[in-house]
Design a protein around this motif. Structure first.
Motif, PDB file in Angstrom:
ATOM      1  N   ARG A 193     -46.786 -56.966 -23.362  1.00  0.00           N
ATOM      2  CA  ARG A 193     -47.623 -57.438 -22.256  1.00  0.00           C
ATOM      3  C   ARG A 193     -49.126 -57.458 -22.403  1.00  0.00           C
ATOM      4  N   VAL A 194     -49.443 -56.703 -23.670  1.00  0.00           N
ATOM      5  CA  VAL A 194     -50.869 -56.178 -23.973  1.00  0.00           C
ATOM      6  C   VAL A 194     -51.605 -57.430 -24.548  1.00  0.00           C
ATOM      7  N   HIS A 195     -52.564 -57.637 -24.406  1.00  0.00           N
ATOM      8  CA  HIS A 195     -53.702 -58.596 -24.808  1.00  0.00           C
ATOM      9  C   HIS A 195     -54.417 -57.736 -25.971  1.00  0.00           C
ATOM     10  N   SER A 196     -54.039 -57.652 -27.038  1.00  0.00           N
ATOM     11  CA  SER A 196     -54.996 -56.788 -27.886  1.00  0.00           C
ATOM     12  C   SER A 196     -54.904 -57.431 -29.418  1.00  0.00           C
ATOM     13  N   PRO A 197     -56.138 -57.702 -29.932  1.00  0.00           N
ATOM     14  CA  PRO A 197     -57.433 -57.524 -29.581  1.00  0.00           C
ATOM     15  C   PRO A 197     -57.524 -58.524 -28.449  1.00  0.00           C
ATOM     16  N   ILE A 198     -58.532 -57.942 -27.601  1.00  0.00           N
ATOM     17  CA  ILE A 198     -58.853 -58.710 -26.338  1.00  0.00           C
ATOM     18  C   ILE A 198     -59.717 -59.901 -26.476  1.00  0.00           C
ATOM     19  N   GLY A 199     -59.405 -60.971 -25.753  1.00  0.00           N
ATOM     20  CA  GLY A 199     -60.125 -62.049 -25.663  1.00  0.00           C
ATOM     21  C   GLY A 199     -59.788 -63.196 -26.880  1.00  0.00           C
ATOM     22  N   LEU A 200     -60.207 -64.218 -26.374  1.00  0.00           N
ATOM     23  CA  LEU A 200     -59.993 -65.318 -27.399  1.00  0.00           C
ATOM     24  C   LEU A 200     -60.739 -65.281 -28.339  1.00  0.00           C
ATOM     25  N   ASP A 201     -60.187 -65.652 -29.612  1.00  0.00           N
ATOM     26  CA  ASP A 201     -61.126 -65.574 -30.932  1.00  0.00           C
ATOM     27  C   ASP A 201     -62.057 -66.677 -30.876  1.00  0.00           C
ATOM     28  N   ILE A 202     -63.288 -66.565 -30.312  1.00  0.00           N
ATOM     29  CA  ILE A 202     -64.048 -67.544 -30.672  1.00  0.00           C
ATOM     30  C   ILE A 202     -65.383 -67.096 -31.455  1.00  0.00           C
ATOM     31  N   GLY A 203     -65.100 -66.079 -32.268  1.00  0.00           N
ATOM     32  CA  GLY A 203     -65.987 -65.532 -33.283  1.00  0.00           C
ATOM     33  C   GLY A 203     -67.106 -64.679 -32.578  1.00  0.00           C
ATOM     34  N   ALA A 204     -66.984 -64.069 -31.582  1.00  0.00           N
ATOM     35  CA  ALA A 204     -67.795 -63.624 -30.467  1.00  0.00           C
ATOM     36  C   ALA A 204     -68.502 -62.267 -31.565  1.00  0.00           C
ATOM     37  N   LEU A 205     -69.437 -61.849 -31.327  1.00  0.00           N
ATOM     38  CA  LEU A 205     -70.393 -60.794 -32.134  1.00  0.00           C
ATOM     39  C   LEU A 205     -70.832 -60.002 -31.143  1.00  0.00           C
ATOM     40  N   THR A 206     -71.780 -60.350 -30.240  1.00  0.00           N
ATOM     41  CA  THR A 206     -72.593 -59.664 -29.385  1.00  0.00           C
ATOM     42  C   THR A 206     -71.728 -59.258 -28.111  1.00  0.00           C
ATOM     43  N   PRO A 207     -72.014 -58.048 -27.478  1.00  0.00           N
ATOM     44  CA  PRO A 207     -71.555 -57.692 -26.171  1.00  0.00           C
ATOM     45  C   PRO A 207     -71.270 -58.969 -25.336  1.00  0.00           C
ATOM     46  N   GLN A 208     -72.219 -59.653 -25.034  1.00  0.00           N
ATOM     47  CA  GLN A 208     -72.327 -60.897 -24.230  1.00  0.00           C
ATOM     48  C   GLN A 208     -71.039 -61.720 -24.280  1.00  0.00           C
ATOM     49  N   GLU A 209     -71.119 -62.136 -25.819  1.00  0.00           N
ATOM     50  CA  GLU A 209     -70.244 -63.087 -26.327  1.00  0.00           C
ATOM     51  C   GLU A 209     -68.773 -62.640 -26.304  1.00  0.00           C
ATOM     52  N   ILE A 210     -68.625 -61.276 -26.430  1.00  0.00           N
ATOM     53  CA  ILE A 210     -67.292 -60.573 -26.603  1.00  0.00           C
ATOM     54  C   ILE A 210     -66.837 -60.865 -24.720  1.00  0.00           C
ATOM     55  N   ALA A 211     -67.837 -60.399 -23.844  1.00  0.00           N
ATOM     56  CA  ALA A 211     -67.555 -60.701 -22.621  1.00  0.00           C
ATOM     57  C   ALA A 211     -67.066 -62.244 -22.034  1.00  0.00           C
ATOM     58  N   VAL A 212     -67.564 -63.000 -22.653  1.00  0.00           N
ATOM     59  CA  VAL A 212     -67.224 -64.438 -22.808  1.00  0.00           C
ATOM     60  C   VAL A 212     -65.922 -64.699 -22.996  1.00  0.00           C
ATOM     61  N   SER A 213     -65.409 -64.198 -24.455  1.00  0.00           N
ATOM     62  CA  SER A 213     -64.181 -64.319 -24.979  1.00  0.00           C
ATOM     63  C   SER A 213     -62.998 -63.622 -24.001  1.00  0.00           C
ATOM     64  N   ILE A 214     -63.357 -62.545 -23.358  1.00  0.00           N
ATOM     65  CA  ILE A 214     -62.459 -61.573 -22.759  1.00  0.00           C
ATOM     66  C   ILE A 214     -62.160 -62.653 -21.293  1.00  0.00           C
ATOM     67  N   VAL A 215     -63.383 -63.097 -20.711  1.00  0.00           N
ATOM     68  CA  VAL A 215     -63.020 -63.620 -19.373  1.00  0.00           C
ATOM     69  C   VAL A 215     -62.469 -65.025 -19.605  1.00  0.00           C
ATOM     70  N   ALA A 216     -62.677 -65.636 -20.702  1.00  0.00           N
ATOM     71  CA  ALA A 216     -61.968 -66.946 -21.061  1.00  0.00           C
ATOM     72  C   ALA A 216     -60.509 -66.663 -21.062  1.00  0.00           C
ATOM     73  N   GLU A 217     -60.133 -65.672 -21.847  1.00  0.00           N
ATOM     74  CA  GLU A 217     -58.685 -65.346 -21.974  1.00  0.00           C
ATOM     75  C   GLU A 217     -57.915 -64.830 -20.452  1.00  0.00           C
ATOM     76  N   MET A 218     -59.006 -64.301 -19.597  1.00  0.00           N
ATOM     77  CA  MET A 218     -58.378 -63.943 -18.284  1.00  0.00           C
ATOM     78  C   MET A 218     -58.298 -65.156 -17.692  1.00  0.00           C
TER      79      MET A 218
END
Length: 163
Positions: free
Chosen positions: A103-128
């Protein structure tokens, strides 16, 4: 980011300096204190999305152990594949069935090449959002996550961005 996407945000941390209304004014609730005390304050149901981003393996293990006992629709945990495998082994030794760990999404988020905390947040919310909408990523890079070797030349015939 989650609030902007229409999710109600509840923040929980074992450190009051990190989980408080001043730091997260957009959160509908903030809870600070030991994990074991905080968990009982969270109202988790089959429409809940849990994002686990603690500061270390111990917190990750404690929070994931608890999250897997909930009916949450989405459980995501930040960290590498290796870290998730290590934590999964501990939980399996404790008797947690493999299908629960799936059930666990890990690593979390879609792999969009995110590097910054803001980009990582976007990738996580995109997966949600993808989970909320029962969607699967349609772009081949998001589906298979291929990573060409660093020395491989870029092939525009395979990249729709090249036009």
């Amino acid at each position: 980011m989650a609030g902007l996407a229409g999710f109600d945000v509840v923040v929980s941390d074992d450190r009051p300096a990190f989980a408080n209304p001043d730091r997260f004014p957009e959160a509908i609730e903030t809870h600070a204190g030991p994990w074991e005390e905080t968990f009982s304050k969270l109202k988790i149901n089959e429409l809940s999305y849990l994002v686990l981003v603690t500061r270390g393996h111990k917190g990750d293990l404690d929070c994931l152990r608890w999250a897997l006992s909930t009916p949450a629709l989405y459980i995501g945990m930040i960290g590498s594949k290796r870290k998730f495998i290590e934590i999964s082994k501990v939980l399996e030794r404790e008797g947690v069935p493999a299908e629960k760990l799936e059930r666990v999404h890990s690593p979390i988020g879609l792999d969009i090449g995110a590097l910054t905390p803001q980009e990582i947040a976007v990738s996580i919310v995109a997966e949600m959002i993808a989970v909320r909408r029962h969607a699967t990523p349609s772009h081949p890079l998001l589906l298979t996550n291929p990573k060409p070797p660093k020395s491989a030349p870029h092939d525009c015939r395979l990249d729709p961005r090249c036009g």
